[in-house]
Design an enzyme around this catalytic site. Structure first.
Site, short mmCIF file in Angstrom:
data_model
loop_
_atom_site.label_atom_id
_atom_site.label_comp_id
_atom_site.label_asym_id
_atom_site.label_seq_id
_atom_site.Cartn_x
_atom_site.Cartn_y
_atom_site.Cartn_z
CG ASP A 407 -12.24 -8.18 -11.92
OD1 ASP A 407 -12.04 -9.40 -12.03
OD2 ASP A 407 -11.70 -7.47 -11.04
CD GLU A 410 -14.98 -14.60 -11.19
OE1 GLU A 410 -15.28 -13.74 -10.35
OE2 GLU A 410 -14.27 -14.36 -12.18
CG ASP A 481 -6.51 -11.84 -9.64
OD1 ASP A 481 -6.52 -11.11 -10.66
OD2 ASP A 481 -7.26 -11.66 -8.67
O1 MIG Z 1 -10.46 -8.42 -5.84
O2 MIG Z 1 -10.06 -4.69 -9.51
O3 MIG Z 1 -8.56 -10.11 -11.50
O4 MIG Z 1 -7.22 -7.89 -12.54
O5 MIG Z 1 -6.88 -5.69 -10.82
C1 MIG Z 1 -9.61 -8.06 -6.86
C2 MIG Z 1 -8.95 -5.15 -8.84
C3 MIG Z 1 -10.41 -7.46 -7.99
C4 MIG Z 1 -9.36 -8.81 -9.69
C5 MIG Z 1 -8.87 -8.81 -11.10
C6 MIG Z 1 -7.68 -7.91 -11.21
C7 MIG Z 1 -8.04 -6.51 -10.76
C8 MIG Z 1 -8.57 -6.55 -9.33
N1 MIG Z 1 -9.70 -7.46 -9.24
#
Ligand code: MIG
Length: 769
Positions: A407, A410, A481
């Site tokens: 995650d 980016e 998200d």
């Molecule tokens: O700032 O890890 O897209 O699936 O549950 C949020 C917490 C960070 C974004 C991800 C999401 C995940 C969440 N993350």
């Protein structure tokens, strides 16, 4: 009149001697690489290895232009460097636009424009090119459809919109107003007057596409820096274009079979063993098949990646993961790139000592904030850093996790964006964030893949949020998200189909919606609409209303269960489609236009999709709707629920009460029909069922151990099942995997025919009807 430049030819590369040389390299008859060196060092992240095949072509001087001709394409190049491409029959596919761009009039004068832009609004979305950029402008025909570009939200046909490629994490509801999201996949697929083509711009710098928004007469690509570097893709059909594109950038490798099962997630579960245990118990007690529970950031020690908060796991994480595994549930933990700045934390200390983090131009390790607070960012562009990360994954594989979810890559940052001039490596050469941003997630996913592969000797299951073209070789993707809103159940169809056209076959959305509060009806329609999304995961944000299948009671629970069970029936079909995809690059979830680009009706359908060539899905994506119009493509169709038959190329109204997902199967199709199981184990199936829709059919089925790489050395079985008017036959077309099905059932309209394997002859006796 300008005269034609001279040219030199080396192998399959022809260099035209303009002020800045233009190179055309013939990779295959249908793939031509156009390259102009503008001084940018480095090699592609999307295209790995040598893709050039010995290919015949000619270069001829036509007086005012050259023609470079292969069996599939002709590139015309004139004295001013304009490039036009025709297919073998002479139909124009790609034509340079000769006019000037006409900026869109947005009714704002210069003074107001400055004011509005000072507040952070963009008036004209076009990339500011700076002095290093360039643009490529192509003419648009009145009848031209444009597809692709990865995860961009909106509709299937991208014509009339503009997009940016700069991987971005934006928590607002993703709607067609968004020009960018988490992924940068700069591939366009076009249908010009019905003739298919593709264009892949392989440049990781921030880029912009205007697809006929500024003007109905042209579309353009602009980018802030880098070489002119794009691929012209031909093909007799859109399918062939996708096959060519995935030949170039790679294909999703065969996944482990269990990864096609249902997966349950919520940000917050992993805060304690007790909570996860309760979810596993509820799944079981409610008779809900499930293969994995995802562990979000809460399992870690203070959000330190590659640590586990053992205080919250009295059994110990390894033991707890083993217990879940025994119950058929695998664990997928999340890993973010940000490494907490803490000298007492080994991952940070090692990274610091070895110089593995990106740096500010002044040479200091660059720090921004993410979940753990102040954090450093691994320099994933460097091979040594990827190796280090791969080795860190061992912490998780030693505990027995089944995959890794990447995650925030980016990369996202909480304390403002990372400045463009932060020093990131491009392999071993110092480069900038400006160049490496869009490939950061790609390189992280590649490192994670390598770590899992080295340690597990299984097909790695990596899920990534950020990606670049070619990331499909290393990871499954989800669309980030989304929110629990009806527009997002609508969006999943064009968005996942578009990812498929862009080379990404293993895709999914957060079922039920990540942000905001779902409703029972929305959740129900989501599990229906997403039934065939290869990644099949319910996930929600902490702080939102719970959306596990049981929380709304009946009828939500029963309907949800019915669809989970139906999904498992289709798993062997999905797995067969993946086996085919490794050869063709064709996605599992397909827009109708991919299967038949010559039916104009298919070109703009946003509320139906196909699974392979034979299953048509027409979900309800509007609140309150209980009937819907379905366009049936060419051919004949059988209603999955009642076997009613329909001719294609017509619109029909179907009843769709809350518990019904409108589903059609192409007439005279055989489909494998998986066993009713609660989990997909590693044990081989001893029997398989095939279901006939219509009167006769033939089907090629693939079987292997579903876990490792032995299939690559021949350990797989191929079966051809055929039902004719008077007999059922099963032929073992390839026998490399020992665990051959002992029994094969073929379900016909009125009875089930069973064939038994004769080991001595390696055959299944034909069964007369
Ligand atoms: O700032 O890890 O897209 O699936 O549950 C949020 C917490 C960070 C974004 C991800 C999401 C995940 C969440 N993350």
């Amino acid at each position: 009149m300008t005269t034609l430049p001279t040219y030199t030819q080396t192998g399959q590369t022809v260099t035209f001697n303009f002020a800045t040389n233009l190179q055309l390299t013939v990779l295959t008859a249908s793939i031509i690489h156009l390259f102009s060196d503008r001084g940018e060092p480095g090699t592609s992240y999307a295209v790995e290895g040598d893709k050039q095949q010995p290919t015949a072509f000619t270069v001829t001087n036509q007086g005012d232009h050259y023609d470079l001709t292969t069996a599939a394409l002709t590139v015309h190049l004139d004295a001013t460097g304009h490039v036009d491409v025709d297919d073998a029959a002479g139909h124009p596919l790609i034509t340079d636009y000769r006019g000037k761009r006409q900026l869109l009039d947005k009714g704002v004068d210069k003074v107001h424009q400055r004011l509005v832009e000072a507040e952070g609004h963009s008036i004209n979305g076009a990339t500011v090119q700076g002095d290093q950029g360039y643009q490529v402008i192509k003419a648009l025909a009145a009848d031209e459809h444009l597809y692709g570009l990865g995860d961009k939200p909106g509709y299937l046909d991208k014509r009339g919109y503009e997009y940016d490629n700069w991987n971005s994490d934006n928590p607002d509801a993703h709607l067609e107003t968004f020009t960018k999201l988490y992924k940068s996949i700069p591939v366009l697929l076009g249908l010009k007057n019905g003739h298919p083509y593709g264009l892949f711009f392989d440049n990781p710098y921030r880029s912009h596409f205007d697809l006929g928004k500024e003007s109905p007469h042209y579309y353009f690509y602009s980018v802030v820096a880098g070489n002119l570097d794009y691929y012209i893709l031909g093909g007799a059909s859109l399918k062939a274009v996708v096959t060519n594109y995935t030949y170039l950038t790679g294909r999703t490798p065969l996944p482990q079979k269990w990864t096609l099962g249902y997966q349950q997630s919520r940000w917050g579960y992993s805060a304690s063993q007790k909570e996860v245990q309760a979810i596993a118990d509820d799944l079981e007690q409610n008779d809900l098949p499930c293969d994995a529970i995802h562990f979000d950031v809460d399992y870690m020690r203070g959000y330190r990646v590659f640590t586990w908060d053992t205080d919250k796991y009295p059994a110990g994480p390894g033991e707890f993961i083993a217990q879940l595994k025994q119950r058929g549930i695998r664990v997928i933990p999340i890993i973010d790139p940000g490494v907490k700045q803490d000298p007492d934390y080994a991952v940070y200390a090692t990274g610091l000592k070895n110089d593995y983090f990106v740096k500010s131009p002044n040479g200091q390790v660059y720090i921004n904030q993410v979940w753990p607070g102040n954090a450093a960012f691994p320099d994933f562009g460097r091979p040594a850093v990827r190796d280090w990360w791969a080795h860190n994954v061992k912490f998780l594989t030693d505990l027995g996790v089944a995959g890794v979810w990447n995650d925030m890559n980016e990369p996202a940052s909480f304390q403002g964006p990372i400045p463009n001039d932060v020093v990131f490596s491009d392999q071993d050469r110092p480069a900038t964030h400006k160049k490496m941003h869009n490939v950061y997630g790609h390189n992280m996913a590649q490192a994670t893949y390598a770590g899992l592969k080295a340690q597990q000797h299984r097909r790695p299951f990596v899920i990534t949020r950020a990606a670049y073209a070619g990331t499909q070789k290393y990871a499954t993707v989800w669309t980030g998200d989304n929110q629990s809103i009806w527009p997002h159940v609508q969006l999943l169809i064009p968005q996942l189909c578009t990812l498929g056209l862009s080379g990404f076959s293993f895709v999914g959305t957060d079922i039920g919606g990540f942000g905001a509060d779902t409703t029972p009806e929305l959740l129900t329609r989501w599990i229906e609409a997403g039934l065939f999304s290869p990644l099949f995961r319910n996930h929600a944000a902490m702080g939102t209303r719970h959306q596990e299948p049981w929380v709304f009671g009946e009828p939500t629970l029963s309907i949800y269960r019915k669809y989970l069970k139906l999904r498992y029936r289709f798993v062997p079909y999905l797995y067969d489609l993946f086996a085919q995809e490794t050869q063709t690059g064709l996605p599992i979830m397909r827009p109708l236009v991919l299967n038949d680009d010559q039916d104009p009706r298919n070109r703009e359908i946003n509320d139906e999709y196909m699974v392979g060539d034979t299953v048509l899905v027409a979900p309800v994506v509007q609140q309150g709707q209980t009937k819907r119009l379905v366009y049936l493509p060419r051919g004949e169709w059988v209603d999955f629920w009642n076997n009613r038959e329909y001719a294609g190329q017509q619109d029909i109204v179907v009843d769709a009460p809350l518990d019904k997902l409108p589903l059609f199967v192409r007439k005279n199709t055989l489909l494998p029909w998986g066993p009713a199981v609660s989990h997909i184990g590693d044990q081989p199936d001893t029997a398989m069922t095939f279901r006939l829709f219509g009167d006769h059919g033939t089907y090629d089925h693939y079987q292997d151990n579903g876990t490792d790489f032995k299939y690559q050395t021949g350990e797989w079985n191929g079966y051809r099942v055929a039902v004719s008017h008077n007999q059922v036959t099963v032929t073992l077309t390839h026998h490399g995997y020992a665990a051959v099905y002992q029994t094969i059932h073929v379900a016909l309209a009125d009875r089930v025919v069973t064939l038994t394997y004769q080991a001595s002859t390696q055959t299944y006796g034909p069964q007369a009807l």
